[in-house]
Design a protein around this motif. Structure first.
Motif, PDB file in Angstrom:
ATOM      1  N   ALA A  63      93.947 103.408  43.456  1.00 38.62           N
ATOM      2  CA  ALA A  63      93.677 102.048  42.978  1.00 38.62           C
ATOM      3  C   ALA A  63      92.184 101.931  42.690  1.00 38.62           C
ATOM      4  CB  ALA A  63      94.110 101.008  44.003  1.00 38.62           C
ATOM      5  N   PHE A  64      91.857 101.432  41.508  1.00 36.83           N
ATOM      6  CA  PHE A  64      90.460 101.307  41.078  1.00 36.83           C
ATOM      7  C   PHE A  64      90.237  99.893  40.567  1.00 36.83           C
ATOM      8  CE2 PHE A  64      87.389 102.113  37.414  1.00 36.83           C
ATOM      9  CZ  PHE A  64      86.270 101.994  38.224  1.00 36.83           C
ATOM     10  N   TYR A  65      89.298  99.205  41.220  1.00 35.03           N
ATOM     11  CA  TYR A  65      88.978  97.819  40.852  1.00 35.03           C
ATOM     12  C   TYR A  65      87.476  97.692  40.676  1.00 35.03           C
ATOM     13  CZ  TYR A  65      87.802  92.906  41.585  1.00 35.03           C
ATOM     14  OH  TYR A  65      87.273  91.644  41.457  1.00 35.03           O
ATOM     15  N   PHE A  66      87.063  96.948  39.640  1.00 35.27           N
ATOM     16  CA  PHE A  66      85.641  96.657  39.484  1.00 35.27           C
ATOM     17  C   PHE A  66      85.476  95.307  38.797  1.00 35.27           C
ATOM     18  CE2 PHE A  66      86.640  98.402  35.341  1.00 35.27           C
ATOM     19  CZ  PHE A  66      85.841  97.672  34.465  1.00 35.27           C
ATOM     20  N   ALA A  67      84.325  94.690  39.018  1.00 43.51           N
ATOM     21  CA  ALA A  67      83.996  93.412  38.385  1.00 43.51           C
ATOM     22  C   ALA A  67      82.468  93.306  38.299  1.00 43.51           C
ATOM     23  CB  ALA A  67      84.564  92.235  39.169  1.00 43.51           C
ATOM     24  N   VAL A  68      81.976  92.926  37.136  1.00 40.66           N
ATOM     25  CA  VAL A  68      80.533  92.721  36.943  1.00 40.66           C
ATOM     26  C   VAL A  68      80.201  91.310  37.412  1.00 40.66           C
ATOM     27  CG1 VAL A  68      78.632  92.755  35.295  1.00 40.66           C
ATOM     28  CG2 VAL A  68      80.574  94.297  34.976  1.00 40.66           C
ATOM     29  N   GLN A  69      79.369  91.208  38.441  1.00 37.81           N
ATOM     30  CA  GLN A  69      79.067  89.920  39.055  1.00 37.81           C
ATOM     31  C   GLN A  69      77.911  89.195  38.363  1.00 37.81           C
ATOM     32  OE1 GLN A  69      80.936  88.633  41.318  1.00 37.81           O
ATOM     33  NE2 GLN A  69      82.178  90.408  41.841  1.00 37.81           N
ATOM     34  N   SER A  70      76.965  89.935  37.808  1.00 40.92           N
ATOM     35  CA  SER A  70      75.811  89.284  37.178  1.00 40.92           C
ATOM     36  C   SER A  70      75.146  90.268  36.226  1.00 40.92           C
ATOM     37  CB  SER A  70      74.797  88.812  38.234  1.00 40.92           C
ATOM     38  OG  SER A  70      74.251  89.915  38.934  1.00 40.92           O
ATOM     39  N   GLY A  71      74.396  89.684  35.276  1.00 37.21           N
ATOM     40  CA  GLY A  71      73.619  90.502  34.356  1.00 37.21           C
ATOM     41  C   GLY A  71      74.174  90.532  32.949  1.00 37.21           C
ATOM     42  N   GLY A  72      73.324  90.158  31.987  1.00 38.59           N
ATOM     43  CA  GLY A  72      73.704  90.250  30.581  1.00 38.59           C
ATOM     44  C   GLY A  72      74.947  89.448  30.256  1.00 38.59           C
ATOM     45  N   ASP A 127      91.337  96.288  36.926  1.00 41.96           N
ATOM     46  CA  ASP A 127      92.151  96.513  38.126  1.00 41.96           C
ATOM     47  C   ASP A 127      93.267  97.477  37.743  1.00 41.96           C
ATOM     48  OD1 ASP A 127      93.343  96.438  40.561  1.00 41.96           O
ATOM     49  OD2 ASP A 127      93.726  94.293  40.598  1.00 41.96           O
ATOM     50  N   PHE A 128      93.169  98.733  38.195  1.00 39.98           N
ATOM     51  CA  PHE A 128      94.089  99.776  37.746  1.00 39.98           C
ATOM     52  C   PHE A 128      94.680 100.515  38.947  1.00 39.98           C
ATOM     53  CE2 PHE A 128      90.401  99.444  34.936  1.00 39.98           C
ATOM     54  CZ  PHE A 128      90.995  98.996  33.764  1.00 39.98           C
ATOM     55  N   VAL A 129      95.906 100.993  38.759  1.00 41.23           N
ATOM     56  CA  VAL A 129      96.557 101.881  39.724  1.00 41.23           C
ATOM     57  C   VAL A 129      97.180 103.025  38.929  1.00 41.23           C
ATOM     58  CG1 VAL A 129      98.317 102.134  41.493  1.00 41.23           C
ATOM     59  CG2 VAL A 129      97.045  99.985  41.333  1.00 41.23           C
ATOM     60  N   PHE A 130      96.838 104.259  39.305  1.00 35.45           N
ATOM     61  CA  PHE A 130      97.403 105.408  38.598  1.00 35.45           C
ATOM     62  C   PHE A 130      97.722 106.510  39.599  1.00 35.45           C
ATOM     63  CE2 PHE A 130      92.820 105.925  38.652  1.00 35.45           C
ATOM     64  CZ  PHE A 130      92.634 107.260  38.975  1.00 35.45           C
ATOM     65  N   ILE A 146      96.064 105.268  53.861  1.00 37.28           N
ATOM     66  CA  ILE A 146      95.168 104.713  52.854  1.00 37.28           C
ATOM     67  C   ILE A 146      93.723 104.949  53.257  1.00 37.28           C
ATOM     68  CG2 ILE A 146      94.421 102.613  51.672  1.00 37.28           C
ATOM     69  CD1 ILE A 146      97.171 101.491  52.074  1.00 37.28           C
ATOM     70  N   SER A 147      92.928 105.432  52.310  1.00 30.00           N
ATOM     71  CA  SER A 147      91.482 105.496  52.481  1.00 30.00           C
ATOM     72  C   SER A 147      90.848 104.737  51.331  1.00 30.00           C
ATOM     73  CB  SER A 147      91.005 106.952  52.485  1.00 30.00           C
ATOM     74  OG  SER A 147      91.320 107.579  51.256  1.00 30.00           O
ATOM     75  N   ALA A 148      89.905 103.843  51.648  1.00 27.22           N
ATOM     76  CA  ALA A 148      89.345 102.965  50.620  1.00 27.22           C
ATOM     77  C   ALA A 148      87.835 102.886  50.769  1.00 27.22           C
ATOM     78  CB  ALA A 148      89.956 101.566  50.704  1.00 27.22           C
ATOM     79  N   THR A 149      87.178 102.656  49.630  1.00 25.94           N
ATOM     80  CA  THR A 149      85.734 102.467  49.587  1.00 25.94           C
ATOM     81  C   THR A 149      85.431 101.247  48.738  1.00 25.94           C
ATOM     82  OG1 THR A 149      85.332 104.848  49.784  1.00 25.94           O
ATOM     83  CG2 THR A 149      83.527 103.502  48.971  1.00 25.94           C
ATOM     84  N   ALA A 150      84.754 100.245  49.325  1.00 30.20           N
ATOM     85  CA  ALA A 150      84.350  99.037  48.592  1.00 30.20           C
ATOM     86  C   ALA A 150      82.834  98.954  48.627  1.00 30.20           C
ATOM     87  CB  ALA A 150      84.971  97.799  49.214  1.00 30.20           C
ATOM     88  N   LEU A 151      82.223  98.856  47.456  1.00 37.47           N
ATOM     89  CA  LEU A 151      80.770  98.862  47.353  1.00 37.47           C
ATOM     90  C   LEU A 151      80.306  97.832  46.332  1.00 37.47           C
ATOM     91  CD1 LEU A 151      80.089 102.716  47.220  1.00 37.47           C
ATOM     92  CD2 LEU A 151      79.648 101.214  49.162  1.00 37.47           C
ATOM     93  N   THR A 152      79.041  97.446  46.472  1.00 33.99           N
ATOM     94  CA  THR A 152      78.347  96.640  45.468  1.00 33.99           C
ATOM     95  C   THR A 152      77.123  97.435  45.031  1.00 33.99           C
ATOM     96  OG1 THR A 152      79.084  94.550  46.435  1.00 33.99           O
ATOM     97  CG2 THR A 152      77.189  94.467  44.979  1.00 33.99           C
ATOM     98  N   TYR A 153      76.986  97.640  43.739  1.00 39.27           N
ATOM     99  CA  TYR A 153      75.914  98.499  43.227  1.00 39.27           C
ATOM    100  C   TYR A 153      75.168  97.786  42.112  1.00 39.27           C
ATOM    101  CZ  TYR A 153      73.519 102.665  41.468  1.00 39.27           C
ATOM    102  OH  TYR A 153      72.566 103.563  41.077  1.00 39.27           O
ATOM    103  N   PHE A 157      82.915  97.127  43.173  1.00 39.26           N
ATOM    104  CA  PHE A 157      84.046  98.002  42.863  1.00 39.26           C
ATOM    105  C   PHE A 157      84.672  98.519  44.147  1.00 39.26           C
ATOM    106  CE2 PHE A 157      80.455 100.823  43.228  1.00 39.26           C
ATOM    107  CZ  PHE A 157      80.952 101.973  43.819  1.00 39.26           C
ATOM    108  N   GLU A 158      85.924  98.919  44.022  1.00 41.33           N
ATOM    109  CA  GLU A 158      86.681  99.447  45.159  1.00 41.33           C
ATOM    110  C   GLU A 158      87.550 100.592  44.687  1.00 41.33           C
ATOM    111  OE1 GLU A 158      90.026  98.029  48.473  1.00 41.33           O
ATOM    112  OE2 GLU A 158      88.986  96.540  47.225  1.00 41.33           O
ATOM    113  N   ILE A 159      87.544 101.664  45.459  1.00 43.99           N
ATOM    114  CA  ILE A 159      88.373 102.836  45.173  1.00 43.99           C
ATOM    115  C   ILE A 159      89.241 103.099  46.399  1.00 43.99           C
ATOM    116  CG2 ILE A 159      88.386 105.282  44.587  1.00 43.99           C
ATOM    117  CD1 ILE A 159      85.522 104.853  43.472  1.00 43.99           C
ATOM    118  N   ALA A 160      90.549 103.061  46.218  1.00 36.92           N
ATOM    119  CA  ALA A 160      91.486 103.261  47.329  1.00 36.92           C
ATOM    120  C   ALA A 160      92.456 104.373  46.978  1.00 36.92           C
ATOM    121  CB  ALA A 160      92.236 101.966  47.645  1.00 36.92           C
TER     122      ALA A 160
END
Length: 210
Positions: A47-56, A82-85, A18-25, A111-114
């Motif tokens: 695996a692709f996960y994202f969530a909008v934490q703030s704004g609008g 939250d998706f897996v394909f 497994i290789s994963a990247t978790a970031l806040t942008y 968001f996180e990409i694994a």
């Protein structure tokens, strides 16, 4: 089996598959940002996960584009996903967020990409252990990994809920403060207007007596 043997085996299994990247942008208004990951093996799980934490309204547009510019998935004004394909092609996958809907609002996106390659790596077997014992250990480690992943997802969900609720509280406090200021200004204005009207009537009455 002792812990000194179990943990290196766990690390060898997880690190090799497994290789994963978790970031806040922070998305600027009218901005489109893309992030890339390479898939070296056909049939890998992404695996692709994202969530909008703030704004609008806590929403964002997203698009996942595979090799040969093929759109894998897309969505508009989504708060969380939250998706897996399965990667049917080898090459570069592009994960894009689009905040062009907002003209002045910044948005913070977690968001996180694994990428999980198949087949799974084999756990180094201890001398004298049977294949059945190794298989049971591998199954236990994979189950533990799945449970940890579930806990991690739940923590992210609660963090997102907390951030959104906190943002709602701050917005409500700001509105209450502005409303209080407007109310105070209106009260001062009404008091000044009443004083002016009373003085005007008294000045008119004095002129009548003269």
């Amino acid at each position: 089996m002792r812990f000194s043997t179990l943990w290196p085996s766990l690390a060898a299994l997880m690190a090799s598959t497994i290789s994963a990247t978790a970031l806040t942008y922070k998305m600027q208004p009218n901005e489109k940002a893309c992030f890339f990951t390479d898939v070296a093996q056909k049939g890998a799980k992404i695996a692709f996960y994202f969530a909008v934490q703030s704004g609008g309204s806590f929403d964002i547009d997203y698009t996942v584009i595979g090799p040969n510019e093929r759109v894998v998935m897309k969505g508009e004004k989504e708060r969380q996903g939250d998706f897996v394909f399965t990667a049917n092609d080898v090459g570069e996958f592009r994960f894009c967020f689009n905040n062009e809907m907002s003209t002045y609002t910044e948005k913070l996106v977690d968001f996180e990409i694994a990428v999980e390659n198949e087949p799974r790596a084999q756990i180094p077997s201890k001398q004298g252990s049977t294949p059945e014992q190794t298989s049971v250990l591998e199954e236990s480690i994979l189950k533990l990994s799945s449970q940890l992943s579930t806990i991690n997802r739940q923590q992210k969900y609660f963090r997102t809920r907390e951030n959104r609720n906190f943002s709602t509280v701050r917005s409500t406090e700001s509105r209450i403060f502005r409303f209080s200021m407007v109310e105070a200004l209106m009260m001062v204005s009404m008091a000044g207007l009443q004083v002016f009207i009373v003085r005007f009537f008294f000045q008119g009455a004095r002129k009548g007596y003269v």
